[in-house]
Design an enzyme around this catalytic site. Structure first.
Site: not given
Ligand code: NHR
Ligand code: GAR
Length: 197
Positions: A69, A117, A14, A152, A149
């Site tokens: 994270r 997605h 992509n 998920l 946002t």
């Protein structure tokens, strides 16, 4: 220049489609935009070779080197912010990027953070989308370009493409059919955003 930073984890097809479309459609002349950097959380991501062959800066940021994270996302933001100008905010594109991002990161780039997605959202958020679509007996599948946002795969939808699910499809054959459409809709959705930026 409006800088575009693309985050990948693997094949990077992509990302390559966006880079090729930017060249073919002369995004530098039309929108004053360029793909400035490609960042991967995996050193082996094949997409990195394509990007550097195109003269694009590449970076590897291994999430396993960070204790949390939040720490990973802070380091990622620091890299991205090299390309961020107050007058020309950076556009951040997730393209097969496989790490969930913290709310702090997402809010920092609000309005300029986009993902593709591999399902027709809101169906099949999360992982293993193709097998789940086959198991559910879906007759169509597809891909969705959406704003990112904190929740998920729930941001506003910018573009979608639909493909048939065919008899005998496996997750791999369906993924390949969906991917050909991703390569068309992601660059076009980005061009549409650039026109509005
Ligand atoms: N972050 C936020 N906050 N919001 C979104 O909508 C996001 C995101 C980060 C990535 C891409 C997404 C997809 O298109 C994406 C959207 C990774 C996972 C995941 O579970 C889920 C969805 C997406 C990307 N990742 C595991 C994790 O623990 C790791 C999986 C792995 O490494 O293979 O981060 O599907
Ligand atoms: C694409 O199908 C993309 O939609 C999907 O992974 C593939 C990456 O291909 N993304 C996710 O599953 C995110 N969780 P690419 O690396 O060749 O672009």
């Amino acid at each position: 220049m409006k800088n575009i930073v693309i985050l990948i984890s693997g094949g990077g097809s992509n990302m390559a489609a966006i880079v090729k479309t930017a060249q073919r459609e002369r995004w530098a002349d039309c929108y004053g935009a360029r793909v400035a950097a490609v960042i991967s959380n995996k050193a082996q991501a094949q997409g990195l070779q394509f990007a550097s062959a195109q003269g694009i800066v590449t970076e590897v940021l291994d999430h396993r080197s960070y204790p949390s994270r939040e720490a990973f996302d802070a380091a990622l933001a620091q890299l991205i912010d090299r390309y961020d100008d107050p007058g020309q905010p950076v556009l951040v594109l997730l393209a097969g990027f496989m790490r969930i991002l913290t709310p702090g990161f997402v809010n920092r780039y609000a309005g300029r953070l986009v993902n593709i997605h591999p399902s027709l959202l809101p169906a099949f958020a999360g992982l293993h989308t193709h097998q789940r679509a086959i198991d559910a007996g879906c007759q169509v599948a597809g891909a969705t370009v959406h704003r990112v946002t904190p929740e998920l795969d729930h941001g506003p939808i910018l573009a979608q493409a639909v493909v048939p699910v065919l008899p005998g499809d496996t997750a791999d054959t369906l993924a390949a059919r969906v991917l050909t459409q991703e390569h068309l809709i992601y660059p076009q959705a980005v061009a549409q955003l650039l026109r509005k930026m």
